[in-house]
Scaffold this motif. Structure first.
Motif, PDB file in Angstrom:
ATOM      1  N   LYS A 135       3.112  -4.099  -2.567  1.00 48.19           N
ATOM      2  CA  LYS A 135       2.196  -3.151  -2.903  1.00 48.19           C
ATOM      3  C   LYS A 135       0.806  -3.941  -2.938  1.00 48.19           C
ATOM      4  O   LYS A 135      -0.290  -3.353  -2.942  1.00 48.19           O
ATOM      5  CB  LYS A 135       2.552  -2.341  -3.997  1.00 48.19           C
ATOM      6  N   GLU A 136       0.572  -5.068  -3.537  1.00 50.32           N
ATOM      7  CA  GLU A 136      -0.690  -5.481  -3.931  1.00 50.32           C
ATOM      8  C   GLU A 136      -1.685  -5.762  -2.631  1.00 50.32           C
ATOM      9  O   GLU A 136      -2.825  -5.125  -2.694  1.00 50.32           O
ATOM     10  CB  GLU A 136      -0.534  -6.955  -4.243  1.00 50.32           C
ATOM     11  N   PRO A 137      -0.936  -5.846  -1.314  1.00 44.39           N
ATOM     12  CA  PRO A 137      -2.057  -5.765  -0.266  1.00 44.39           C
ATOM     13  C   PRO A 137      -2.247  -4.472   0.334  1.00 44.39           C
ATOM     14  O   PRO A 137      -2.808  -4.292   1.606  1.00 44.39           O
ATOM     15  CB  PRO A 137      -1.282  -6.887   0.812  1.00 44.39           C
ATOM     16  N   LEU A 138      -1.812  -3.370  -0.256  1.00 45.85           N
ATOM     17  CA  LEU A 138      -1.503  -1.903   0.497  1.00 45.85           C
ATOM     18  C   LEU A 138      -2.840  -1.516   1.165  1.00 45.85           C
ATOM     19  O   LEU A 138      -3.131  -1.075   2.172  1.00 45.85           O
ATOM     20  CB  LEU A 138      -1.120  -0.961  -0.529  1.00 45.85           C
ATOM     21  N   PRO A 139      -4.149  -1.574   0.199  1.00 43.22           N
ATOM     22  CA  PRO A 139      -5.304  -1.343   0.668  1.00 43.22           C
ATOM     23  C   PRO A 139      -5.752  -2.037   2.008  1.00 43.22           C
ATOM     24  O   PRO A 139      -6.392  -1.534   2.892  1.00 43.22           O
ATOM     25  CB  PRO A 139      -6.246  -1.694  -0.442  1.00 43.22           C
ATOM     26  N   THR A 140      -5.252  -3.272   1.990  1.00 44.13           N
ATOM     27  CA  THR A 140      -5.703  -4.014   3.391  1.00 44.13           C
ATOM     28  C   THR A 140      -4.854  -3.744   4.550  1.00 44.13           C
ATOM     29  O   THR A 140      -5.235  -3.550   5.632  1.00 44.13           O
ATOM     30  CB  THR A 140      -5.480  -5.501   3.041  1.00 44.13           C
ATOM     31  N   TYR A 141      -3.501  -3.530   4.093  1.00 40.39           N
ATOM     32  CA  TYR A 141      -2.654  -2.925   5.228  1.00 40.39           C
ATOM     33  C   TYR A 141      -3.130  -1.532   5.770  1.00 40.39           C
ATOM     34  O   TYR A 141      -3.144  -1.308   6.476  1.00 40.39           O
ATOM     35  CB  TYR A 141      -1.206  -2.618   4.751  1.00 40.39           C
ATOM     36  N   LEU A 161       3.668   7.566  -5.085  1.00 36.10           N
ATOM     37  CA  LEU A 161       3.804   7.699  -6.459  1.00 36.10           C
ATOM     38  C   LEU A 161       4.092   6.633  -7.469  1.00 36.10           C
ATOM     39  O   LEU A 161       4.143   6.677  -8.973  1.00 36.10           O
ATOM     40  CB  LEU A 161       4.838   9.091  -7.158  1.00 36.10           C
ATOM     41  N   TRP A 162       4.747   5.673  -7.049  1.00 38.24           N
ATOM     42  CA  TRP A 162       5.130   4.159  -7.547  1.00 38.24           C
ATOM     43  C   TRP A 162       5.825   4.247  -8.965  1.00 38.24           C
ATOM     44  O   TRP A 162       5.276   3.921  -9.908  1.00 38.24           O
ATOM     45  CB  TRP A 162       3.947   3.492  -7.686  1.00 38.24           C
ATOM     46  N   GLY A 163       6.877   5.214  -9.196  1.00 34.08           N
ATOM     47  CA  GLY A 163       7.646   5.461 -10.099  1.00 34.08           C
ATOM     48  C   GLY A 163       7.015   6.277 -11.162  1.00 34.08           C
ATOM     49  O   GLY A 163       7.305   6.082 -12.379  1.00 34.08           O
ATOM     50  N   ALA A 177      -3.306  -1.457  -6.944  1.00 30.23           N
ATOM     51  CA  ALA A 177      -3.447  -1.242  -5.314  1.00 30.23           C
ATOM     52  C   ALA A 177      -2.786  -0.025  -4.792  1.00 30.23           C
ATOM     53  O   ALA A 177      -3.577   0.585  -3.833  1.00 30.23           O
ATOM     54  CB  ALA A 177      -2.386  -2.187  -4.687  1.00 30.23           C
ATOM     55  N   VAL A 178      -1.747   0.519  -5.238  1.00 35.21           N
ATOM     56  CA  VAL A 178      -0.995   1.913  -5.016  1.00 35.21           C
ATOM     57  C   VAL A 178      -2.003   2.958  -5.215  1.00 35.21           C
ATOM     58  O   VAL A 178      -2.654   3.918  -4.576  1.00 35.21           O
ATOM     59  CB  VAL A 178       0.167   2.021  -5.599  1.00 35.21           C
ATOM     60  N   ARG A 179      -2.963   2.997  -6.379  1.00 36.90           N
ATOM     61  CA  ARG A 179      -3.837   3.835  -6.879  1.00 36.90           C
ATOM     62  C   ARG A 179      -4.891   3.873  -5.931  1.00 36.90           C
ATOM     63  O   ARG A 179      -5.613   4.860  -5.246  1.00 36.90           O
ATOM     64  CB  ARG A 179      -4.355   3.765  -8.119  1.00 36.90           C
ATOM     65  N   GLU A 180      -5.623   2.583  -5.389  1.00 36.97           N
ATOM     66  CA  GLU A 180      -6.529   2.344  -4.745  1.00 36.97           C
ATOM     67  C   GLU A 180      -6.361   2.930  -3.270  1.00 36.97           C
ATOM     68  O   GLU A 180      -6.963   3.627  -2.317  1.00 36.97           O
ATOM     69  CB  GLU A 180      -6.943   0.923  -4.532  1.00 36.97           C
ATOM     70  N   PHE A 181      -5.150   2.823  -2.752  1.00 38.41           N
ATOM     71  CA  PHE A 181      -4.567   3.135  -1.449  1.00 38.41           C
ATOM     72  C   PHE A 181      -4.611   4.474  -1.395  1.00 38.41           C
ATOM     73  O   PHE A 181      -5.262   5.229  -0.400  1.00 38.41           O
ATOM     74  CB  PHE A 181      -3.358   2.577  -1.174  1.00 38.41           C
ATOM     75  N   ASN A 182      -3.908   5.203  -2.351  1.00 41.71           N
ATOM     76  CA  ASN A 182      -3.951   6.705  -2.339  1.00 41.71           C
ATOM     77  C   ASN A 182      -5.319   7.286  -2.532  1.00 41.71           C
ATOM     78  O   ASN A 182      -5.696   8.346  -1.787  1.00 41.71           O
ATOM     79  CB  ASN A 182      -3.263   7.282  -3.522  1.00 41.71           C
ATOM     80  N   ARG A 183      -6.251   6.747  -3.203  1.00 38.27           N
ATOM     81  CA  ARG A 183      -7.677   7.026  -3.360  1.00 38.27           C
ATOM     82  C   ARG A 183      -8.491   7.093  -2.184  1.00 38.27           C
ATOM     83  O   ARG A 183      -9.007   8.221  -1.713  1.00 38.27           O
ATOM     84  CB  ARG A 183      -8.598   6.365  -4.481  1.00 38.27           C
ATOM     85  N   HIS A 206      11.265  12.363  -3.257  1.00 43.18           N
ATOM     86  CA  HIS A 206      11.797  10.929  -3.829  1.00 43.18           C
ATOM     87  C   HIS A 206      10.653  10.136  -4.677  1.00 43.18           C
ATOM     88  O   HIS A 206      10.181  10.664  -5.714  1.00 43.18           O
ATOM     89  CB  HIS A 206      12.044   9.889  -2.814  1.00 43.18           C
ATOM     90  N   ASP A 207       9.812   9.016  -4.207  1.00 45.46           N
ATOM     91  CA  ASP A 207       8.830   8.463  -4.984  1.00 45.46           C
ATOM     92  C   ASP A 207       7.656   8.596  -4.211  1.00 45.46           C
ATOM     93  O   ASP A 207       6.579   7.924  -4.543  1.00 45.46           O
ATOM     94  CB  ASP A 207       9.355   6.807  -4.819  1.00 45.46           C
ATOM     95  N   GLY A 208       7.314   9.740  -3.577  1.00 44.19           N
ATOM     96  CA  GLY A 208       6.196  10.191  -2.908  1.00 44.19           C
ATOM     97  C   GLY A 208       5.948   9.261  -1.388  1.00 44.19           C
ATOM     98  O   GLY A 208       6.212   8.093  -1.495  1.00 44.19           O
ATOM     99  N   VAL A 209       5.632  10.075  -0.614  1.00 39.01           N
ATOM    100  CA  VAL A 209       5.244   9.811   0.738  1.00 39.01           C
ATOM    101  C   VAL A 209       4.225   9.844   0.992  1.00 39.01           C
ATOM    102  O   VAL A 209       3.759  11.177   1.311  1.00 39.01           O
ATOM    103  CB  VAL A 209       6.276  10.139   1.777  1.00 39.01           C
ATOM    104  N   ALA A 210       2.946   9.018   1.251  1.00 37.54           N
ATOM    105  CA  ALA A 210       1.748   9.292   1.819  1.00 37.54           C
ATOM    106  C   ALA A 210       1.856   9.425   3.155  1.00 37.54           C
ATOM    107  O   ALA A 210       2.285   8.619   4.033  1.00 37.54           O
ATOM    108  CB  ALA A 210       0.759   8.238   1.406  1.00 37.54           C
ATOM    109  N   VAL A 211       1.178  10.443   3.618  1.00 30.68           N
ATOM    110  CA  VAL A 211       1.132  10.720   5.210  1.00 30.68           C
ATOM    111  C   VAL A 211      -0.388  11.162   5.848  1.00 30.68           C
ATOM    112  O   VAL A 211      -1.125  11.796   4.963  1.00 30.68           O
ATOM    113  CB  VAL A 211       1.888  12.099   5.494  1.00 30.68           C
ATOM    114  N   ALA A 212      -1.025  10.540   6.579  1.00 34.80           N
ATOM    115  CA  ALA A 212      -2.175  10.565   7.057  1.00 34.80           C
ATOM    116  C   ALA A 212      -1.956  10.743   8.548  1.00 34.80           C
ATOM    117  O   ALA A 212      -1.599  10.072   9.115  1.00 34.80           O
ATOM    118  CB  ALA A 212      -3.141   9.320   6.590  1.00 34.80           C
TER     119      ALA A 212
END
Length: 209
Positions: free
Chosen positions: A134-140, A160-162, A177-183, A199-205
């Motif tokens: 998850k740490e590189p998620l914004p870069t991903y 939602l990261w638990g 990182a998850v918060r920043e990705f979602n933002r 489940h644990d939240g699925v982001a869709v764009a």
């Protein structure tokens, strides 16, 4: 999963013997128990068919469970490139995908995802699925926006990261990182996006035309 998730999974996403065997073998092999849930697998299939996907990029193969859900939703000739940092996990996934009849349609590449993503620069995918560290998620996300065609989709598990995204006391690197990705996903004008609270939240764009 809670009882609503159990209901949805049992009705819309029952696991067949191949999926069950893959999950059981992964448990026996000691792979981390962090594969997607069946309802997430079904959601991925719905998205893939809605956008008429033919080429998918997955970041985080693990045992190949999510790749198996996805490749089954692709048309004949549709393919997946899946990135995995752990060679043992990659070998496990390759063997099970081959046994399921999809070895020639899912290519598992081993190495750090950021290096592999850079090597893919200039290519185009219909969907990118993010389910790795998850740490590189914004870069991903930056890479996904470069690699996905207009009208294609970016999907990320564990949005939602638990519940830690809501916990003000949680300030570890992965949660930030998850918060920043979602933002960023919520505010970037290049996409139309939502987090589906399954489940644990699925982001869709969807990448805007």
């Amino acid at each position: 999963m809670d009882r609503f998730g159990d209901y949805v999974g049992a009705l819309f996403a029952p696991e067949d013997p191949v999926l069950l065997a893959l999950r059981d073998d992964a448990d026996r092999a000691g792979l981390p128990p962090i594969a997607i849930s069946p309802d997430t697998g079904r959601l991925l299939q719905v998205i893939l068919r809605a956008i008429q996907a033919r080429r998918v990029l997955e970041v985080g193969t693990l045992g190949g469970y999510s790749a198996l859900w996805m490749v089954r939703a692709l048309p004949p000739g549709g393919t997946i490139v899946s990135l995995e940092i752990d060679p043992a996990h990659a070998d496990f996934a390759r063997a099970h995908l081959a046994a399921a009849g999809f070895g020639g349609r899912v290519e598992v590449r081993v190495g750090p995802a950021l290096h592999a993503l850079a090597a893919l620069d200039g290519e185009r995918f219909d969907l990118v699925f993010l389910d790795a560290d998850k740490e590189p998620l914004p870069t991903y996300l930056d890479w996904a926006l470069r690699l996905v065609r207009p009208g294609g989709a970016i999907v990320a598990d564990n949005a939602l990261w638990g519940g830690r995204v809501l916990d003000a006391s949680a300030d570890d690197a992965a949660t930030r990182a998850v918060r920043e990705f979602n933002r960023r996903l919520a505010t970037d004008p290049r996409v139309t996006s939502i987090v589906v609270p399954t489940h644990d939240g699925v982001a869709v764009a969807i990448v805007n035309d």
